[in-house]
Write a protein that holds these residues in place. Structure first.
Motif, PDB file in Angstrom:
ATOM      1  N   ILE A 146       1.150  -0.582 -11.217  1.00  0.00           N
ATOM      2  CA  ILE A 146       0.597  -1.906 -11.518  1.00  0.00           C
ATOM      3  C   ILE A 146       0.037  -2.577 -10.271  1.00  0.00           C
ATOM      4  O   ILE A 146      -0.629  -3.601 -10.358  1.00  0.00           O
ATOM      5  N   GLY A 147       0.311  -2.010  -9.114  1.00  0.00           N
ATOM      6  CA  GLY A 147      -0.214  -2.580  -7.874  1.00  0.00           C
ATOM      7  C   GLY A 147       0.320  -1.854  -6.663  1.00  0.00           C
ATOM      8  O   GLY A 147       1.219  -1.011  -6.761  1.00  0.00           O
ATOM      9  N   TYR A 148      -0.232  -2.200  -5.506  1.00  0.00           N
ATOM     10  CA  TYR A 148       0.140  -1.482  -4.281  1.00  0.00           C
ATOM     11  C   TYR A 148      -0.342  -2.216  -3.039  1.00  0.00           C
ATOM     12  O   TYR A 148      -1.173  -3.133  -3.093  1.00  0.00           O
ATOM     13  N   ILE A 149       0.214  -1.795  -1.903  1.00  0.00           N
ATOM     14  CA  ILE A 149      -0.425  -2.048  -0.618  1.00  0.00           C
ATOM     15  C   ILE A 149      -0.767  -0.672  -0.070  1.00  0.00           C
ATOM     16  O   ILE A 149      -0.066   0.310  -0.349  1.00  0.00           O
ATOM     17  N   LYS A 150      -1.828  -0.586   0.669  1.00  0.00           N
ATOM     18  CA  LYS A 150      -2.291   0.714   1.129  1.00  0.00           C
ATOM     19  C   LYS A 150      -2.993   0.572   2.475  1.00  0.00           C
ATOM     20  O   LYS A 150      -3.785  -0.352   2.674  1.00  0.00           O
ATOM     21  N   TYR A 151      -2.678   1.464   3.396  1.00  0.00           N
ATOM     22  CA  TYR A 151      -3.398   1.537   4.659  1.00  0.00           C
ATOM     23  C   TYR A 151      -4.305   2.757   4.617  1.00  0.00           C
ATOM     24  O   TYR A 151      -3.863   3.855   4.250  1.00  0.00           O
TER      25      TYR A 151
ATOM     26  N   ASP B 162      -4.094  11.663   8.019  1.00  0.00           N
ATOM     27  CA  ASP B 162      -3.135  12.700   7.649  1.00  0.00           C
ATOM     28  C   ASP B 162      -1.956  12.131   6.873  1.00  0.00           C
ATOM     29  O   ASP B 162      -0.952  12.813   6.644  1.00  0.00           O
ATOM     30  N   GLY B 163      -2.068  10.850   6.456  1.00  0.00           N
ATOM     31  CA  GLY B 163      -0.997  10.231   5.687  1.00  0.00           C
ATOM     32  C   GLY B 163       0.193   9.837   6.526  1.00  0.00           C
ATOM     33  O   GLY B 163       1.285   9.632   6.004  1.00  0.00           O
TER      34      GLY B 163
ATOM     35  N   GLY C 250      -5.109  10.896   3.934  1.00  0.00           N
ATOM     36  CA  GLY C 250      -6.138   9.867   3.870  1.00  0.00           C
ATOM     37  C   GLY C 250      -5.621   8.454   3.721  1.00  0.00           C
ATOM     38  O   GLY C 250      -6.369   7.497   3.898  1.00  0.00           O
ATOM     39  N   SER C 251      -4.318   8.299   3.384  1.00  0.00           N
ATOM     40  CA  SER C 251      -3.810   6.940   3.219  1.00  0.00           C
ATOM     41  C   SER C 251      -2.293   6.928   3.244  1.00  0.00           C
ATOM     42  O   SER C 251      -1.629   7.955   3.102  1.00  0.00           O
TER      43      SER C 251
ATOM     44  N   THR D 235      -7.268  -0.011   7.830  1.00  0.00           N
ATOM     45  CA  THR D 235      -7.425  -1.231   7.049  1.00  0.00           C
ATOM     46  C   THR D 235      -6.276  -1.358   6.061  1.00  0.00           C
ATOM     47  O   THR D 235      -5.598  -0.382   5.730  1.00  0.00           O
ATOM     48  N   LEU D 236      -6.058  -2.572   5.592  1.00  0.00           N
ATOM     49  CA  LEU D 236      -5.030  -2.852   4.594  1.00  0.00           C
ATOM     50  C   LEU D 236      -5.706  -3.203   3.278  1.00  0.00           C
ATOM     51  O   LEU D 236      -6.591  -4.055   3.238  1.00  0.00           O
ATOM     52  N   ALA D 237      -5.296  -2.539   2.202  1.00  0.00           N
ATOM     53  CA  ALA D 237      -5.806  -2.858   0.869  1.00  0.00           C
ATOM     54  C   ALA D 237      -4.640  -3.325   0.004  1.00  0.00           C
ATOM     55  O   ALA D 237      -3.565  -2.730   0.023  1.00  0.00           O
TER      56      ALA D 237
END
Length: 319
Positions: free
Chosen positions: A7-12, A19-20, A63-64, A187-189
């Motif tokens: 339902i949602g996330y934070i992601k760099y 390389d995660g 990649g993230s 970046t932060l998403a």
């Protein structure tokens, strides 16, 4: 095996996490900050949920780096608390029903919390400063469900009224720890799913200062490792500020502002040098908060500040 839906996330994302991978300290701070922000907005909707304990699943892939809230989060919470959860849910459900939230479930609480975090970032970027709490020339949608806030460029961002009401009462430092990891190459998403559609806000390097103190350290590595504790140095930079309370001055050296203290006496005699290019003669100090020699950002104790510009016309005094 069916992939879990979220339902949602934070992601760099970016070159630094291609390389995660991300530093363990950064990961820990990010998860704690995400946890804190979620709890804050959940408690705003249902105060009885303030002390709920829940887990945040983390998925690391090439990649993230992502921290995600699954659709089954209600089950996670209930399973984690067992019979204790029943009391929370029953009491909270009663109060939510009183507020006409009878059809509002646990998953919806998390969904709204993540959406609120996303909107916090979006409003902050729009205004250019998360500390702004007084809005001028506010506009309203005809049905009153949306509030239009105007930034200094005259651009209008329409925000759900319930989100706007939350925002004006939220600590400006809510996303500081999350945004602190943002830099060139990372970046932060912040993403929120609603009705099957993803709505995402990205915080990039140019946005970092909106959410973080400008003096926060950007890198984990030592700043200016060549400046060794105890060394006598002669540095050229600019005097940027004064602080009478701490008897210190800001000294901009190679695009970083270092705190500089006179070895003896007051900073008052050095006030005429404010905003001038100067040569600093002093000693490097890297004592950290625990009393160890290991501070990432050095402090300077100067015996003299020599102006390299004329305070009246900024003409060069020395080559």
């Amino acid at each position: 095996m069916r992939e879990e839906k979220y339902i949602g996330y934070i992601k760099y994302e970016g070159e630094l996490v291609k390389d995660g991978l991300m530093d363990a300290r950064r990961q820990a701070k990010s998860l704690l900050a995400f946890d804190s922000a979620l709890r804050y907005f959940i408690a705003k909707q249902a105060p009885d949920f303030r002390n709920l304990d829940f887990e945040i699943p983390v998925r690391v892939r090439k990649g993230s780096w992502e921290a995600l809230i699954p659709e089954t989060v209600a089950g996670w919470v209930q399973a984690g608390l067992g019979v204790v959860a029943t009391a929370y849910f029953t009491k909270a459900a009663q109060k939510m029903a009183e507020k006409d939230f009878a059809d509002f479930g646990i998953t919806d609480l998390f969904r709204t919390a993540i959406d609120s975090i996303k909107w916090f970032a979006r409003i902050g970027k729009h205004m250019g400063d998360v500390a702004i709490r007084e809005f001028k020339n506010i506009k309203f949608a005809e049905d009153g469900s949306l509030v239009g806030i105007v930034n200094e460029d005259g651009e209008v961002l329409f925000v759900p009224k319930r989100i706007f009401d939350l925002y004006v009462n939220t600590n400006p430092k809510l996303l500081e720890e999350l945004a602190a990891n943002v830099q060139e190459g990372r970046t932060l998403a912040i993403g929120a799913m609603k009705d099957g559609e993803l709505d995402e806000e990205v915080v990039g390097p140019s946005d970092r200062a909106i959410f973080c103190d400008e003096n926060d350290e950007l890198e984990d590595d030592i700043l200016f490792p060549e400046l060794v504790h105890g060394d006598y140095v002669v540095l050229v930079g600019e005097v940027t500020r004064e602080n009478k309370t701490s008897n210190s001055m800001g000294f901009k050296y190679n695009e970083h502002i270092l705190t500089a203290y006179p070895e003896s006496g007051s900073i008052v005699p050095y006030k005429p040098l404010l905003f001038l290019k100067c040569r600093l003669f002093g000693t490097v100090n890297r004592i950290d908060e625990k009393g160890w020699i290991g501070a990432r950002r050095p402090k300077l104790y100067f015996s003299n500040l020599e102006p390299l510009e004329d305070e009246n016309n900024n003409g060069k005094l020395f080559e």
